[in-house]
Design an enzyme around this catalytic site. Structure first.
Site, PDB file in Angstrom:
ATOM      1  N   HIS A   1       0.824  -1.210   0.000  1.00 45.55           N
ATOM      2  CA  HIS A   1       0.000   0.000   0.000  1.00 45.55           C
ATOM      3  C   HIS A   1       0.856   1.257   0.000  1.00 45.55           C
ATOM      4  CE1 HIS A   1       0.882   0.571   4.270  1.00 45.55           C
ATOM      5  NE2 HIS A   1       0.385  -0.626   4.574  1.00 45.55           N
TER       6      HIS A   1
ATOM      7  N   CYS B   1       2.657  -5.548   6.484  1.00 46.76           N
ATOM      8  CA  CYS B   1       2.454  -5.072   5.113  1.00 46.76           C
ATOM      9  C   CYS B   1       3.725  -4.409   4.576  1.00 46.76           C
ATOM     10  CB  CYS B   1       1.300  -4.074   5.065  1.00 46.76           C
ATOM     11  SG  CYS B   1      -0.298  -4.771   5.570  1.00 46.76           S
TER      12      CYS B   1
END
Length: 239
Positions: free
Chosen positions: A168, A176
């Site tokens: 992201h 992440c």
């Protein structure tokens, strides 16, 4: 009641001020958590918003988008390589290298929910997330079938491996991989163009193309050396 109404008005105007005049990353998160919940964007909406500028920055050969994408994330180097195949040429071509802004954990695979580790291995991209809290995101298909089988060998519960692992835009990381907002715009745009079924991400503790594989150490999963071997093979492939 009058004070409550005043508080609501003040909160509304504060949110609108941040949305209109605050930093871009902050605006997106405030929007998504508040008013944006009422207005969900499609992938096409986001491509219309930033796609043309992203393609202009990339300056792709012949202004052609790739037919397939391969992302290589290197934890130690904190780099993310974007590679593409441009038919009729079947070889992978380097498009761009991005700095990784955030990636939690240390070298080694993700083994359970909450361990803060970024997975390691070869993964498909499950979907695109145009309404991500972190500008835009690609959802990594973790846990993979390989991860579930490895958990079974170790005696770990397959339902406790974690989920919602994303690539992201700017922000923190709990398992992440985060890159800058303009960078995720470029990756998101190309992934939407060629389709998520033609996008893979390879995540390694370091660049296996330049150094020998790690020496197995006591206590690590017995399946890890084989995963690293296949990951290196995949990283070395030119077609």
């Amino acid at each position: 009641m009058r004070y409550f109404r005043f508080f609501c008005y003040a909160l509304f105007f504060l949110i609108m001020a941040i949305v209109l005049f605050g930093p871009k990353s902050c605006r997106r998160r405030i929007w998504n958590f508040s008013i944006g919940r009422l207005f969900q964007f499609s992938v096409a909406d986001r491509i219309g918003e930033f796609g043309p500028a992203a393609l202009e920055r990339l300056q792709l050969p012949g202004n052609r988008t790739p037919d397939a994408l391969r992302l290589i994330a290197l934890k130690e180097e904190r780099l993310l390589e974007l590679q593409g195949k441009f038919l009729p040429d079947r070889s992978w071509r380097l498009i761009k290298v991005y700095p990784i802004r955030a990636a939690s954990g240390v070298a080694g695979p993700k083994l359970k929910e909450g361990d803060g580790q970024v997975p390691e291995g070869i993964y498909e991209i499950e979907s695109l997330h145009p309404n991500s809290r972190f500008h835009a995101a690609l959802k990594i298909a973790y846990p993979s079938r390989e991860d579930i089988e490895a958990a079974g060998r170790d005696g770990r519960a397959s339902g406790c491996l974690g989920s919602a692992i994303m690539l992201h835009g700017s922000g923190g990381s709990i398992g992440c991989i985060a890159v800058a907002d303009p960078d995720i715009e470029e990756i998101f745009t190309l992934a939407a163009s060629c389709g998520t079924g033609r996008v893979r991400i390879l995540i390694a503790p370091f660049d296996f193309r330049l150094r020998p594989l790690p020496v197995p150490v006591p206590g690590e999963p017995v399946w890890l050396p084989e995963r690293y071997r296949r990951l290196k093979q995949e990283m070395m492939k030119q077609e």
